[in-house]
Motif scaffolding. Structure first.
Motif, PDB file in Angstrom:
ATOM      1  N   ALA A  15       8.668  -6.255  -7.228  1.00 44.61           N
ATOM      2  CA  ALA A  15       9.570  -4.527  -6.617  1.00 44.61           C
ATOM      3  C   ALA A  15       9.304  -4.238  -5.414  1.00 44.61           C
ATOM      4  CB  ALA A  15       8.447  -3.261  -7.668  1.00 44.61           C
ATOM      5  N   VAL A  16      10.067  -3.742  -5.185  1.00 45.07           N
ATOM      6  CA  VAL A  16      10.175  -3.217  -3.425  1.00 45.07           C
ATOM      7  C   VAL A  16       9.499  -1.775  -3.845  1.00 45.07           C
ATOM      8  CG1 VAL A  16      11.197  -2.377  -1.104  1.00 45.07           C
ATOM      9  CG2 VAL A  16      12.164  -4.540  -2.277  1.00 45.07           C
ATOM     10  N   HIS A  17       8.508  -1.432  -2.909  1.00 43.13           N
ATOM     11  CA  HIS A  17       7.888  -0.519  -2.866  1.00 43.13           C
ATOM     12  C   HIS A  17       7.404   0.299  -1.765  1.00 43.13           C
ATOM     13  CE1 HIS A  17       5.055  -1.585  -5.961  1.00 43.13           C
ATOM     14  NE2 HIS A  17       4.612  -3.053  -5.136  1.00 43.13           N
ATOM     15  N   ILE A  18       8.032   1.985  -1.994  1.00 37.74           N
ATOM     16  CA  ILE A  18       8.154   2.030  -0.626  1.00 37.74           C
ATOM     17  C   ILE A  18       7.002   3.451  -0.485  1.00 37.74           C
ATOM     18  CG2 ILE A  18      10.202   4.497   0.451  1.00 37.74           C
ATOM     19  CD1 ILE A  18      11.883   3.614  -1.378  1.00 37.74           C
ATOM     20  N   LYS A  19       6.632   3.097   0.540  1.00 36.37           N
ATOM     21  CA  LYS A  19       5.138   3.832   0.807  1.00 36.37           C
ATOM     22  C   LYS A  19       4.963   4.476   2.687  1.00 36.37           C
ATOM     23  CE  LYS A  19       1.845   0.668   2.037  1.00 36.37           C
ATOM     24  NZ  LYS A  19       1.035   1.546   3.393  1.00 36.37           N
ATOM     25  N   ASP A  20       3.894   5.302   2.116  1.00 32.14           N
ATOM     26  CA  ASP A  20       3.603   6.368   3.248  1.00 32.14           C
ATOM     27  C   ASP A  20       2.997   5.093   4.508  1.00 32.14           C
ATOM     28  OD1 ASP A  20       2.287   7.853   4.977  1.00 32.14           O
ATOM     29  OD2 ASP A  20       2.395  10.028   4.254  1.00 32.14           O
ATOM     30  N   ARG A  21       3.329   5.209   5.458  1.00 31.78           N
ATOM     31  CA  ARG A  21       2.475   4.630   6.414  1.00 31.78           C
ATOM     32  C   ARG A  21       1.127   4.850   6.266  1.00 31.78           C
ATOM     33  NH1 ARG A  21       6.161   1.352   9.304  1.00 31.78           N
ATOM     34  NH2 ARG A  21       8.491   2.033   9.875  1.00 31.78           N
ATOM     35  N   ARG A  22       0.380   6.054   5.846  1.00 31.16           N
ATOM     36  CA  ARG A  22      -0.858   5.957   6.338  1.00 31.16           C
ATOM     37  C   ARG A  22      -1.454   6.040   4.921  1.00 31.16           C
ATOM     38  NH1 ARG A  22       0.328  12.325   6.939  1.00 31.16           N
ATOM     39  NH2 ARG A  22       2.255  11.481   5.375  1.00 31.16           N
ATOM     40  N   VAL A  23      -1.249   5.571   4.634  1.00 31.83           N
ATOM     41  CA  VAL A  23      -2.072   5.537   2.765  1.00 31.83           C
ATOM     42  C   VAL A  23      -1.255   4.489   2.426  1.00 31.83           C
ATOM     43  CG1 VAL A  23      -1.665   5.780   0.696  1.00 31.83           C
ATOM     44  CG2 VAL A  23      -1.048   7.868   2.573  1.00 31.83           C
ATOM     45  N   ASP A  24      -2.869   2.619   1.860  1.00 30.56           N
ATOM     46  CA  ASP A  24      -2.052   1.729   1.080  1.00 30.56           C
ATOM     47  C   ASP A  24      -3.437   1.821   0.238  1.00 30.56           C
ATOM     48  OD1 ASP A  24      -4.535   0.921   2.626  1.00 30.56           O
ATOM     49  OD2 ASP A  24      -3.469   0.198   3.893  1.00 30.56           O
ATOM     50  N   LYS A  25      -3.159   0.931  -0.404  1.00 27.31           N
ATOM     51  CA  LYS A  25      -4.741   0.254  -1.688  1.00 27.31           C
ATOM     52  C   LYS A  25      -6.188   0.184  -0.877  1.00 27.31           C
ATOM     53  CE  LYS A  25      -1.025  -2.563  -4.497  1.00 27.31           C
ATOM     54  NZ  LYS A  25      -1.340  -3.037  -4.987  1.00 27.31           N
ATOM     55  N   GLY A  26      -6.450   0.551   0.655  1.00 25.97           N
ATOM     56  CA  GLY A  26      -7.379   0.335   1.042  1.00 25.97           C
ATOM     57  C   GLY A  26      -8.040   1.779   1.436  1.00 25.97           C
ATOM     58  N   THR A  27      -6.646   2.563   2.064  1.00 20.75           N
ATOM     59  CA  THR A  27      -7.380   3.602   2.253  1.00 20.75           C
ATOM     60  C   THR A  27      -7.260   4.426   0.223  1.00 20.75           C
ATOM     61  OG1 THR A  27      -5.067   4.508   2.045  1.00 20.75           O
ATOM     62  CG2 THR A  27      -5.850   4.342   4.270  1.00 20.75           C
ATOM     63  N   ASP A  52      -1.396  -6.025  -2.081  1.00 27.02           N
ATOM     64  CA  ASP A  52      -3.077  -5.311  -2.210  1.00 27.02           C
ATOM     65  C   ASP A  52      -4.257  -6.626  -0.936  1.00 27.02           C
ATOM     66  OD1 ASP A  52      -2.293  -5.128  -4.814  1.00 27.02           O
ATOM     67  OD2 ASP A  52      -1.325  -7.230  -4.970  1.00 27.02           O
ATOM     68  N   LEU A  53      -3.047  -7.178   0.401  1.00 24.93           N
ATOM     69  CA  LEU A  53      -4.234  -7.382   1.258  1.00 24.93           C
ATOM     70  C   LEU A  53      -5.246  -6.301   1.635  1.00 24.93           C
ATOM     71  CD1 LEU A  53      -1.298  -9.730   2.602  1.00 24.93           C
ATOM     72  CD2 LEU A  53      -3.969 -10.180   2.134  1.00 24.93           C
ATOM     73  N   PRO A  54      -5.092  -4.821   2.127  1.00 26.89           N
ATOM     74  CA  PRO A  54      -5.669  -3.260   2.342  1.00 26.89           C
ATOM     75  C   PRO A  54      -6.888  -3.719   1.830  1.00 26.89           C
ATOM     76  CG  PRO A  54      -3.056  -3.006   3.386  1.00 26.89           C
ATOM     77  CD  PRO A  54      -3.508  -4.108   1.948  1.00 26.89           C
ATOM     78  N   MET A  55      -6.540  -3.650   0.383  1.00 26.65           N
ATOM     79  CA  MET A  55      -7.988  -3.366  -0.598  1.00 26.65           C
ATOM     80  C   MET A  55      -8.429  -4.637  -0.826  1.00 26.65           C
ATOM     81  SD  MET A  55      -7.920  -3.180  -4.886  1.00 26.65           S
ATOM     82  CE  MET A  55      -6.067  -4.575  -4.957  1.00 26.65           C
TER      83      MET A  55
END
Length: 90
Positions: A15-27, A52-55
């Motif tokens: 899938a292609v995810h569109i997300k806020d640059r300030r938020v990821d799975k790590g945050t 999943d890398l930031p998490m």
């Protein structure tokens, strides 16, 4: 082409995810750990793609599916055999 939008596109090959640059799975993991007052080292993360890398960089234990991205496999504590993973839609 960079449009200067505060979003990031991540192609996971599923899938292609569109997300806020300030938020990821790590945050997200950091926030829930803080709210629950549980050390990040006590969390396990399971993933399949580079989103999943930031998490994975924060969790105490990291496992991925067999068809995960190479980057994720390299930092995983557990990688199953090659015939395991998420099934792609037909």
């Amino acid at each position: 082409m960079e449009l200067g939008l505060p979003v990031e596109l991540i192609d996971t090959a599923f899938a292609v995810h569109i997300k806020d640059r300030r938020v990821d799975k790590g945050t997200g993991l950091s926030r829930i750990a803080g709210r629950m007052k549980i050390d990040l080292s006590q969390f396990a993360a399971i993933g399949d793609s580079n989103s999943d890398l930031p998490m994975f960089r924060l969790a105490g234990f990291r496992a991925c599916v067999g068809n995960a991205s190479q980057q994720l496999k390299q930092i995983s504590d557990y990688v199953p055999g090659p015939n395991t993973g998420m099934a792609l839609p037909r």
